[in-house]
Design a protein around this motif. Structure first.
Motif, short mmCIF file in Angstrom:
data_model
loop_
_atom_site.label_atom_id
_atom_site.label_comp_id
_atom_site.label_asym_id
_atom_site.label_seq_id
_atom_site.Cartn_x
_atom_site.Cartn_y
_atom_site.Cartn_z
N ARG A 1 40.34 -1.08 -23.84
CA ARG A 1 39.32 -1.02 -22.77
C ARG A 1 39.27 -2.38 -22.08
NH1 ARG A 1 34.49 0.52 -26.53
NH2 ARG A 1 35.67 -0.95 -27.77
N ARG A 2 39.74 -2.44 -20.83
CA ARG A 2 39.79 -3.72 -20.15
C ARG A 2 38.42 -4.24 -19.76
NH1 ARG A 2 40.82 -2.50 -14.20
NH2 ARG A 2 40.62 -0.25 -14.14
N ARG A 3 37.42 -3.39 -19.68
CA ARG A 3 36.06 -3.83 -19.35
C ARG A 3 35.20 -4.04 -20.61
NH1 ARG A 3 35.03 -4.91 -14.31
NH2 ARG A 3 36.12 -3.78 -12.68
N LYS A 4 35.83 -4.04 -21.77
CA LYS A 4 35.11 -4.30 -23.02
C LYS A 4 34.39 -5.64 -22.90
CE LYS A 4 34.10 -4.29 -27.44
NZ LYS A 4 32.90 -3.65 -27.88
N LYS A 5 33.11 -5.64 -23.23
CA LYS A 5 32.30 -6.85 -23.14
C LYS A 5 32.57 -7.75 -24.34
CE LYS A 5 30.01 -5.50 -19.48
NZ LYS A 5 30.59 -5.84 -18.22
N LEU A 6 32.94 -8.99 -24.06
CA LEU A 6 33.17 -9.98 -25.10
C LEU A 6 31.97 -10.90 -25.19
CD1 LEU A 6 36.82 -11.06 -24.18
CD2 LEU A 6 36.08 -9.13 -25.57
N GLN A 7 31.74 -11.40 -26.39
CA GLN A 7 30.66 -12.36 -26.62
C GLN A 7 31.25 -13.60 -27.26
OE1 GLN A 7 27.83 -10.34 -29.10
NE2 GLN A 7 27.15 -9.00 -27.46
N ARG A 8 30.53 -14.70 -27.17
CA ARG A 8 30.98 -15.91 -27.85
C ARG A 8 31.20 -15.60 -29.32
NH1 ARG A 8 26.87 -18.15 -24.32
NH2 ARG A 8 27.86 -19.57 -22.87
N GLY A 9 32.29 -16.14 -29.85
CA GLY A 9 32.61 -15.90 -31.25
C GLY A 9 33.66 -14.83 -31.46
N ASP A 10 33.86 -13.95 -30.46
CA ASP A 10 34.95 -12.97 -30.55
C ASP A 10 36.28 -13.72 -30.47
OD1 ASP A 10 33.33 -10.71 -30.69
OD2 ASP A 10 33.37 -10.34 -28.53
N VAL A 11 37.33 -13.07 -30.95
CA VAL A 11 38.67 -13.67 -30.91
C VAL A 11 39.62 -12.66 -30.27
CG1 VAL A 11 40.59 -14.61 -32.24
CG2 VAL A 11 38.24 -15.06 -32.96
N VAL A 12 40.28 -13.09 -29.20
CA VAL A 12 41.25 -12.26 -28.49
C VAL A 12 42.64 -12.72 -28.89
CG1 VAL A 12 42.17 -11.67 -26.21
CG2 VAL A 12 39.70 -11.87 -26.54
N GLU A 13 43.52 -11.77 -29.17
CA GLU A 13 44.91 -12.08 -29.50
C GLU A 13 45.82 -11.42 -28.48
OE1 GLU A 13 48.24 -11.32 -32.99
OE2 GLU A 13 46.11 -11.08 -33.48
N ILE A 14 46.70 -12.23 -27.88
CA ILE A 14 47.70 -11.72 -26.96
C ILE A 14 48.97 -12.54 -27.15
CG2 ILE A 14 46.85 -13.14 -25.05
CD1 ILE A 14 47.76 -10.86 -23.14
N HIS A 15 50.11 -11.88 -27.19
CA HIS A 15 51.40 -12.53 -27.42
C HIS A 15 51.41 -13.26 -28.77
CE1 HIS A 15 52.16 -11.54 -23.27
NE2 HIS A 15 51.22 -12.36 -22.85
N GLY A 16 50.64 -12.76 -29.74
CA GLY A 16 50.63 -13.36 -31.07
C GLY A 16 49.82 -14.63 -31.19
N VAL A 17 49.09 -15.01 -30.13
CA VAL A 17 48.29 -16.23 -30.15
C VAL A 17 46.81 -15.87 -30.10
CG1 VAL A 17 47.83 -18.41 -28.95
CG2 VAL A 17 50.14 -17.46 -28.95
N LEU A 18 46.02 -16.52 -30.95
CA LEU A 18 44.57 -16.27 -31.02
C LEU A 18 43.85 -17.16 -30.01
CD1 LEU A 18 44.10 -16.16 -34.89
CD2 LEU A 18 44.38 -14.23 -33.32
N HIS A 19 42.86 -16.56 -29.31
CA HIS A 19 42.07 -17.28 -28.32
C HIS A 19 40.59 -16.99 -28.59
CE1 HIS A 19 45.69 -18.09 -25.93
NE2 HIS A 19 46.04 -16.86 -26.28
#
Length: 94
Positions: A72-90
Motif C-alpha cells: 500500500r503506497r499510501r500506508k501511513k508511517l510513524q516515527r520509529g517505523d523501519v522501511v526496507e528497500i533494496h536490502g537497506v533499512l531506513h
C-alpha cells in the motif's frame, strides 16, 4: 501532495535561514501531524526518483515495512517505523 507552509512563523523576531524554510516546505503536511505516506517517505529520502517509481516498487512488493512486505503506497508511517528497500533499512524520522 499538500505541503506544510513555513514561509511565515508569525513571530517577526525570528529570523529563520532561507535553507530552513525551504526544507520545511518540502515536508508533507501529514508529516507535521506525525505521519507520512510510504510513497512520500521514499521520495523525500531520495530512495526513488519519482512518484511513479515509488508506486511501481511498492506495488511490486519490493518494499518492506517493519520486516513485512508492504504493497500500500499510501500506508501511513510513524516515527520509529523501519522501511526496507533494496536490502537497506531506513528508519522513519524527520
Amino acid at each position: 501532495m499538500s505541503v506544510y507552509s513555513a514561509t511565515s512563523t508569525g513571530f517577526p523576531e525570528l529570523d529563520l535561514p532561507e535553507s530552513y524554510l525551504k526544507a520545511m516546505n518540502d515536508i508533507p503536511a501529514s508529516a507535521a501531524s506525525g505521519t507520512i505516506d510510504l510513497q512520500d517517505f521514499l521520495k523525500l529520502k531520495g530512495l526513488v526518483d519519482t512518484g511513479g517509481e515509488a508506486k511501481f516498487r511498492v506495488q511490486n512488493g519490493e518494499v518492506k515495512l517493519n520486516g513485512e512486505v508492504e504493497t500500500r503506497r499510501r500506508k501511513k508511517l510513524q516515527r520509529g517505523d523501519v522501511v526496507e528497500i533494496h536490502g537497506v533499512l531506513h528508519p522513519v524520522e524527520w
